[in-house]
Design an enzyme around this catalytic site. Structure first.
Site, short mmCIF file in Angstrom:
data_model
loop_
_atom_site.label_atom_id
_atom_site.label_comp_id
_atom_site.label_asym_id
_atom_site.label_seq_id
_atom_site.Cartn_x
_atom_site.Cartn_y
_atom_site.Cartn_z
N GLU A 156 41.25 78.27 11.64
CA GLU A 156 42.37 78.78 10.84
C GLU A 156 43.57 77.84 10.85
O GLU A 156 44.28 77.71 9.86
CB GLU A 156 42.80 80.17 11.34
CG GLU A 156 41.82 81.29 11.00
CD GLU A 156 40.70 81.45 12.02
OE1 GLU A 156 40.54 80.59 12.91
OE2 GLU A 156 39.98 82.46 11.92
N GLY A 158 36.65 84.03 10.55
CA GLY A 158 36.21 85.42 10.51
C GLY A 158 34.72 85.57 10.83
O GLY A 158 34.29 86.63 11.30
N GLU A 161 34.57 85.63 14.46
CA GLU A 161 35.20 86.89 14.88
C GLU A 161 34.28 88.09 14.63
O GLU A 161 34.21 89.02 15.43
CB GLU A 161 36.54 87.05 14.14
CG GLU A 161 37.54 85.99 14.58
CD GLU A 161 38.77 85.92 13.67
OE1 GLU A 161 38.60 85.60 12.48
OE2 GLU A 161 39.87 86.20 14.14
N ALA A 204 36.62 84.13 6.63
CA ALA A 204 37.16 84.98 5.56
C ALA A 204 37.17 84.15 4.28
O ALA A 204 37.23 82.91 4.33
CB ALA A 204 38.56 85.43 5.92
N1 CAA Z 1 35.90 80.87 1.83
C1 CAA Z 1 35.54 80.69 0.55
N2 CAA Z 1 34.59 79.83 0.16
C2 CAA Z 1 33.97 79.12 1.12
C3 CAA Z 1 34.29 79.26 2.48
C4 CAA Z 1 35.30 80.19 2.83
N3 CAA Z 1 35.66 80.43 4.10
N4 CAA Z 1 33.52 78.40 3.20
C5 CAA Z 1 32.74 77.77 2.32
N5 CAA Z 1 33.00 78.19 1.06
C6 CAA Z 1 32.38 77.74 -0.19
C7 CAA Z 1 32.88 76.38 -0.58
O1 CAA Z 1 34.11 76.45 -1.24
C8 CAA Z 1 31.76 75.90 -1.48
O2 CAA Z 1 31.90 76.52 -2.73
P1 CAA Z 1 31.76 75.60 -4.09
O3 CAA Z 1 30.33 75.18 -4.06
O4 CAA Z 1 32.08 76.58 -5.15
O5 CAA Z 1 32.71 74.47 -3.92
C9 CAA Z 1 30.52 76.52 -0.81
O6 CAA Z 1 30.99 77.59 -0.01
C10 CAA Z 1 29.77 75.55 0.10
O7 CAA Z 1 30.71 75.02 1.03
P2 CAA Z 1 30.94 73.46 1.27
O8 CAA Z 1 30.62 72.68 0.05
O9 CAA Z 1 32.28 73.28 1.87
O10 CAA Z 1 29.77 73.19 2.36
P3 CAA Z 1 29.73 72.05 3.44
O11 CAA Z 1 28.36 72.09 4.00
O12 CAA Z 1 30.22 70.74 2.91
O13 CAA Z 1 30.77 72.48 4.58
C11 CAA Z 1 31.84 74.07 6.08
C12 CAA Z 1 30.55 73.64 5.36
C13 CAA Z 1 32.20 73.03 7.14
C14 CAA Z 1 31.54 75.40 6.77
C15 CAA Z 1 32.99 74.22 5.06
O14 CAA Z 1 32.55 75.01 3.97
C16 CAA Z 1 34.24 74.86 5.60
O15 CAA Z 1 34.98 74.20 6.33
N6 CAA Z 1 34.51 76.14 5.24
C17 CAA Z 1 35.71 76.82 5.61
C18 CAA Z 1 35.72 77.19 7.08
C19 CAA Z 1 37.03 77.89 7.44
O16 CAA Z 1 38.10 77.33 7.38
N7 CAA Z 1 36.93 79.19 7.86
C20 CAA Z 1 38.09 79.97 8.23
C21 CAA Z 1 38.55 80.80 7.09
S1 CAA Z 1 40.05 81.66 7.43
C22 CAA Z 1 39.63 83.00 8.34
O17 CAA Z 1 38.48 83.26 8.60
C23 CAA Z 1 40.78 83.88 8.76
C24 CAA Z 1 40.41 84.96 9.72
O18 CAA Z 1 40.66 84.83 10.90
C25 CAA Z 1 39.84 86.19 9.30
#
Ligand code: CAA
Length: 255
Positions: free
Chosen positions: A129, A106, A109, A63
């Site tokens: 999460e 998400g 999911e 998400a």
């Molecule tokens: N939401 C918003 N933006 C996101 C995102 C997310 N879930 N995941 C990645 N992005 C964005 C980053 O902020 C970044 O944007 P900027 O260039 O503007 O900084 C861009 O996408 C590229 O991401 P990274 O620079 O972080 O890329 P990376 O290759 O270094 O890392 C990754 C990849 C390990 C997937 C890392 O992006 C990450 O950990 N993302 C978040 C994963 C996460 O926590 N997901 C769970 C979300 S909560 C949820 O989903 C609740 C639910 O149950 C519904």
């Protein structure tokens, strides 16, 4: 559409999540567009199966954290945040997730809302999460546990670690793992095959398999048998069985 690319190939719709700048993070705009696509293809007789995919690097990284961060409890509760994704889970036509790269939170999911997951060997699944101070909110604690069992689901959700494609296949989360370069072709071929069968039969298979999570064995078996009986009212049953006996390929009418 802005965040979703759609195309049809024969009787298959290919939906591609398209927010490369955010690794396909699932925001409300994307949810709205995916809901619209489900409504369109769900009622289009020319479409018999759907493939949902992302990019090479990410199916979806969860998400959208930036959109969620300022939200408050009352707003989330009143709006019933994320309920809108149930349009995917309730799609009646077969839906295959083709996952390459990250399928996190998400994203994992959403893939689990599909009927089965075909993974590229680069796929990584996780429910991170906990690292954000929250829990899965689009079905992860329920669908992951049903897919891989309590021990692995607890491990994934409590530690936030990722599972690679091989572990996901071993654990029953994905149905097959293929080289990344073959992912779309494999998923499209599976979807095309499904779309060539009798549509009432493919829809009933979904309905019957999905009932497993909601009912006991005796009731489930009775339900399956009633659906089975009902298919003898279709021309496709006559055609499918006649084709077998006559050693030819079946030509189903209700596709
Ligand atoms: N939401 C918003 N933006 C996101 C995102 C997310 N879930 N995941 C990645 N992005 C964005 C980053 O902020 C970044 O944007 P900027 O260039 O503007 O900084 C861009 O996408 C590229 O991401 P990274 O620079 O972080 O890329 P990376 O290759 O270094 O890392 C990754 C990849 C390990 C997937 C890392 O992006 C990450 O950990 N993302 C978040 C994963 C996460 O926590 N997901 C769970 C979300 S909560 C949820 O989903 C609740 C639910 O149950 C519904």
């Amino acid at each position: 559409m802005k965040t979703l690319k759609t195309e049809t190939r024969g009787r298959v719709a290919l939906l591609t999540l398209n927010r490369p700048e955010a690794l396909n993070a699932l925001n409300s705009e994307l949810m709205g567009e995916l809901r619209e696509a489900m409504a369109t293809y769900g009622t289009d007789d020319r479409i018999g199966a759907i493939v949902l995919t992302g990019s090479e690097k990410a199916f979806a990284a969860g998400a959208d954290i930036k959109e969620m961060q300022p939200r408050d409890y009352v707003g989330a509760y009143v709006e019933d945040l994320f309920e809108g994704w149930s349009a995917v889970a309730s799609m009646r036509k077969p839906l295959i997730a083709a996952v390459s790269g990250y399928a996190l939170g998400g994203g994992c999911e959403l893939a689990m809302m599909c009927d089965f997951i075909i993974a590229a060997d680069t796929a990584k699944f996780g429910q991170p999460e906990i690292t954000l101070g929250i829990i899965p909110g689009m079905g992860g604690s329920q669908r992951l546990t049903r897919a891989v069992g309590k021990a692995k689901a607890m491990d994934m959700c409590l530690t936030g670690r990722m599972m690679d494609a091989a572990e996901a296949e071993r654990s029953g989360l994905v149905s097959r793992v293929v080289p990344a370069a073959d992912l779309i072709a494999t998923a499209m071929a599976a979807a095309e095959k499904i779309a060539g069968f009798s549509m009432p039969a493919t829809m009933m298979i979904k309905e019957s398999v999905n009932l497993v999570d909601e009912t006991g064995l005796a009731e489930g078996l009775r339900f399956e048998r009633r659906l089975f009986h009902s298919l003898f009212a279709t021309e496709d049953q006559k055609e499918g069985m006649a084709a077998f006996i006559e050693k030819r390929k079946a030509s189903f009418k209700h596709r």
